[in-house]
Motif scaffolding. Structure first.
Motif, PDB file in Angstrom:
ATOM      1  N   PHE A  34       0.839  -1.197   0.000  1.00 24.60           N
ATOM      2  CA  PHE A  34       0.000   0.000   0.000  1.00 24.60           C
ATOM      3  C   PHE A  34       0.876   1.250   0.000  1.00 24.60           C
ATOM      4  CE2 PHE A  34      -3.906  -2.291   1.086  1.00 24.60           C
ATOM      5  CZ  PHE A  34      -3.387  -3.461   1.590  1.00 24.60           C
ATOM      6  N   TYR A  36       0.621   5.433   0.674  1.00 22.14           N
ATOM      7  CA  TYR A  36      -0.176   6.515   1.229  1.00 22.14           C
ATOM      8  C   TYR A  36       0.596   7.821   1.080  1.00 22.14           C
ATOM      9  CZ  TYR A  36      -3.179   3.144   3.694  1.00 22.14           C
ATOM     10  OH  TYR A  36      -4.063   2.142   4.009  1.00 22.14           O
ATOM     11  N   PRO A  44      -2.804   9.819   7.062  1.00 24.50           N
ATOM     12  CA  PRO A  44      -2.418   9.338   5.738  1.00 24.50           C
ATOM     13  C   PRO A  44      -3.616   9.190   4.808  1.00 24.50           C
ATOM     14  CG  PRO A  44      -1.325   8.064   7.455  1.00 24.50           C
ATOM     15  CD  PRO A  44      -2.359   8.901   8.121  1.00 24.50           C
ATOM     16  N   PHE A  46      -4.945   7.326   1.377  1.00 28.28           N
ATOM     17  CA  PHE A  46      -4.671   6.156   0.549  1.00 28.28           C
ATOM     18  C   PHE A  46      -4.442   6.537  -0.912  1.00 28.28           C
ATOM     19  CE2 PHE A  46      -4.791   1.976  -1.059  1.00 28.28           C
ATOM     20  CZ  PHE A  46      -5.621   1.975  -2.173  1.00 28.28           C
ATOM     21  N   THR A  49      -3.001   0.265  -4.023  1.00 25.96           N
ATOM     22  CA  THR A  49      -2.710  -1.071  -3.527  1.00 25.96           C
ATOM     23  C   THR A  49      -2.153  -1.891  -4.689  1.00 25.96           C
ATOM     24  OG1 THR A  49      -4.638  -0.952  -2.074  1.00 25.96           O
ATOM     25  CG2 THR A  49      -3.584  -3.092  -2.342  1.00 25.96           C
ATOM     26  N   TYR A  51      -0.752  -5.933  -5.650  1.00 21.26           N
ATOM     27  CA  TYR A  51      -0.872  -7.278  -5.107  1.00 21.26           C
ATOM     28  C   TYR A  51       0.168  -8.256  -5.630  1.00 21.26           C
ATOM     29  CZ  TYR A  51      -5.133  -6.414  -2.580  1.00 21.26           C
ATOM     30  OH  TYR A  51      -6.050  -5.955  -1.677  1.00 21.26           O
ATOM     31  N   LEU A  99      -1.172  -3.734   9.014  1.00 23.82           N
ATOM     32  CA  LEU A  99      -0.173  -3.211   8.103  1.00 23.82           C
ATOM     33  C   LEU A  99       1.132  -2.950   8.854  1.00 23.82           C
ATOM     34  CD1 LEU A  99      -2.184  -0.600   5.995  1.00 23.82           C
ATOM     35  CD2 LEU A  99      -1.695  -2.996   5.459  1.00 23.82           C
TER      36      LEU A  99
ATOM     37  N   ILE B  94     -11.124  -0.695   8.266  1.00 26.95           N
ATOM     38  CA  ILE B  94     -11.323  -1.469   7.039  1.00 26.95           C
ATOM     39  C   ILE B  94     -12.749  -1.999   7.053  1.00 26.95           C
ATOM     40  CG2 ILE B  94     -10.783  -3.653   5.897  1.00 26.95           C
ATOM     41  CD1 ILE B  94      -7.956  -3.358   6.674  1.00 26.95           C
ATOM     42  N   LEU B  96     -14.434  -4.883   5.634  1.00 31.65           N
ATOM     43  CA  LEU B  96     -14.044  -6.121   4.959  1.00 31.65           C
ATOM     44  C   LEU B  96     -15.068  -6.577   3.935  1.00 31.65           C
ATOM     45  CD1 LEU B  96     -12.583  -8.135   7.956  1.00 31.65           C
ATOM     46  CD2 LEU B  96     -11.363  -6.835   6.218  1.00 31.65           C
ATOM     47  N   ALA B 100     -12.844  -4.485  -1.986  1.00 34.07           N
ATOM     48  CA  ALA B 100     -12.158  -5.577  -2.647  1.00 34.07           C
ATOM     49  C   ALA B 100     -10.689  -5.645  -2.265  1.00 34.07           C
ATOM     50  CB  ALA B 100     -12.290  -5.428  -4.160  1.00 34.07           C
ATOM     51  N   TYR B 101     -10.104  -4.504  -2.004  1.00 30.64           N
ATOM     52  CA  TYR B 101      -8.683  -4.479  -1.721  1.00 30.64           C
ATOM     53  C   TYR B 101      -8.367  -4.335  -0.240  1.00 30.64           C
ATOM     54  CZ  TYR B 101      -8.423  -3.903  -6.752  1.00 30.64           C
ATOM     55  OH  TYR B 101      -8.559  -4.080  -8.098  1.00 30.64           O
ATOM     56  N   ASN B 102      -9.339  -4.062   0.593  1.00 34.05           N
ATOM     57  CA  ASN B 102      -9.141  -4.006   2.032  1.00 34.05           C
ATOM     58  C   ASN B 102      -8.110  -2.997   2.472  1.00 34.05           C
ATOM     59  OD1 ASN B 102      -9.494  -7.530   1.788  1.00 34.05           O
ATOM     60  ND2 ASN B 102     -11.074  -6.065   2.368  1.00 34.05           N
ATOM     61  N   GLU B 103      -8.057  -1.855   1.807  1.00 36.35           N
ATOM     62  CA  GLU B 103      -7.124  -0.834   2.248  1.00 36.35           C
ATOM     63  C   GLU B 103      -7.654  -0.189   3.514  1.00 36.35           C
ATOM     64  OE1 GLU B 103      -8.333  -0.963  -0.850  1.00 36.35           O
ATOM     65  OE2 GLU B 103      -9.600   0.792  -1.219  1.00 36.35           O
ATOM     66  N   GLN B 104      -6.716   0.262   4.374  1.00 31.47           N
ATOM     67  CA  GLN B 104      -7.094   0.961   5.586  1.00 31.47           C
ATOM     68  C   GLN B 104      -7.261   2.442   5.286  1.00 31.47           C
ATOM     69  OE1 GLN B 104      -4.681   0.231   9.054  1.00 31.47           O
ATOM     70  NE2 GLN B 104      -4.680  -1.986   8.757  1.00 31.47           N
ATOM     71  N   PHE B 105      -8.300   3.020   5.865  1.00 31.71           N
ATOM     72  CA  PHE B 105      -8.551   4.453   5.750  1.00 31.71           C
ATOM     73  C   PHE B 105      -8.332   5.089   7.117  1.00 31.71           C
ATOM     74  CE2 PHE B 105      -9.951   4.465   1.473  1.00 31.71           C
ATOM     75  CZ  PHE B 105     -10.590   3.253   1.262  1.00 31.71           C
ATOM     76  N   PHE B 106      -7.651   6.220   7.119  1.00 33.72           N
ATOM     77  CA  PHE B 106      -7.227   6.843   8.363  1.00 33.72           C
ATOM     78  C   PHE B 106      -8.071   8.056   8.728  1.00 33.72           C
ATOM     79  CE2 PHE B 106      -3.303   4.755   9.674  1.00 33.72           C
ATOM     80  CZ  PHE B 106      -3.019   3.993   8.557  1.00 33.72           C
TER      81      PHE B 106
END
Lengths: 111, 115
Positions: A34, A36, A44, A46, A49, A51, A99, B94, B96, B100-106
């Motif tokens: 990932f 950021y 942060p 995003f 991503t 893979y 992460l 996240i 889930l 689809a990509y499960n990115e974390q948002f802050f």
């Protein structure tokens, strides 16, 4: 133990001067890398991503690429508003989506 | 759309005082929630994560604790702050089921200074 190393720690560019940021990683069973962007005093944001090795993602002047050992964030013709800290993180399999972050690269683009 | 809130935005506390930071997520249900600390010159350090109400996992032994009293609420606490607790505290989530990509948002973060 998962590890992420970003280089350089800081990078100064002139507006329009293209360059790349590096993110080297060791992880047990990569489930995602990932990128950021973090502005001073903010959380942060995003960006991408990735893979699998060979994958590429683009957004405006940014392009992220991935190999089996590292990722690059290419910045083409940067502008002053691209100045920020860029963070790289990896997620390992079976990690409850946790992460592991690198320390970041502080990018400054001068007009 | 989903949003994440943190408060307070900034906090200055004396050594030995208690702490309570709050994180709330809107527009989603049953998210995974995470607390990170970002100290000067260091990367983001994961402190706690939660996969559901009342379920807390600790990553780093310390004088901090976390709780999740409601599905979309995550609280970071301390009974007695140390100087080393100073830093920028970030909450992340996240969804889930949807992502689809499960990115974390802050969230926007809380700047804590312990004097």
């Amino acid at each position: 133990e998962d590890q992420v190393t970003q280089s350089p720690e800081a990078l100064r560019l002139q507006e329009g001067e293209s360059s790349s940021l590096n993110c080297s990683y060791t992880v047990s069973g990569l489930r995602g890398l990932f990128w950021y962007r973090q502005d001073p005093g903010k959380g942060p944001e995003f960006l991408f991503t990735l893979y699998s090795a060979g994958e590429e993602k683009e957004k405006e002047r940014l392009k992220a690429t991935l190999t089996k050992k590292e990722s690059f964030l290419h910045i083409t013709a940067p502008k002053p508003e691209d100045s920020a800290t860029y963070l790289c993180a990896v997620r390992a399999g079976g990690s409850n989506y946790k992460l592991t972050f690198g320390k970041g690269t502080l990018l400054t683009v001068n007009p | 759309s989903q949003t994440i809130h943190q408060w307070p935005a900034t906090l200055v506390q004396p050594v030995g005082s208690p702490l309570s930071l709050e994180c709330t997520v809107e527009g989603t249900s049953n998210p995974n929630l995470y607390w990170y600390r970002q100290a000067a010159g260091r990367g983001l350090q994961l402190l706690f994560y939660s996969v559901g109400i009342g379920q807390i996992s600790s990553e780093v032994p310390q004088n901090l604790s976390a709780s999740r009293p409601q599905d979309r609420q995550f609280i970071l606490s301390s009974k007695k702050l140390l100087l080393s607790d100073s830093g920028f505290y970030l909450c992340a989530w996240i969804q889930l089921a949807a992502a689809a990509y499960n990115e974390q948002f802050f969230g926007p973060g809380t700047r804590l200074t312990v004097l």
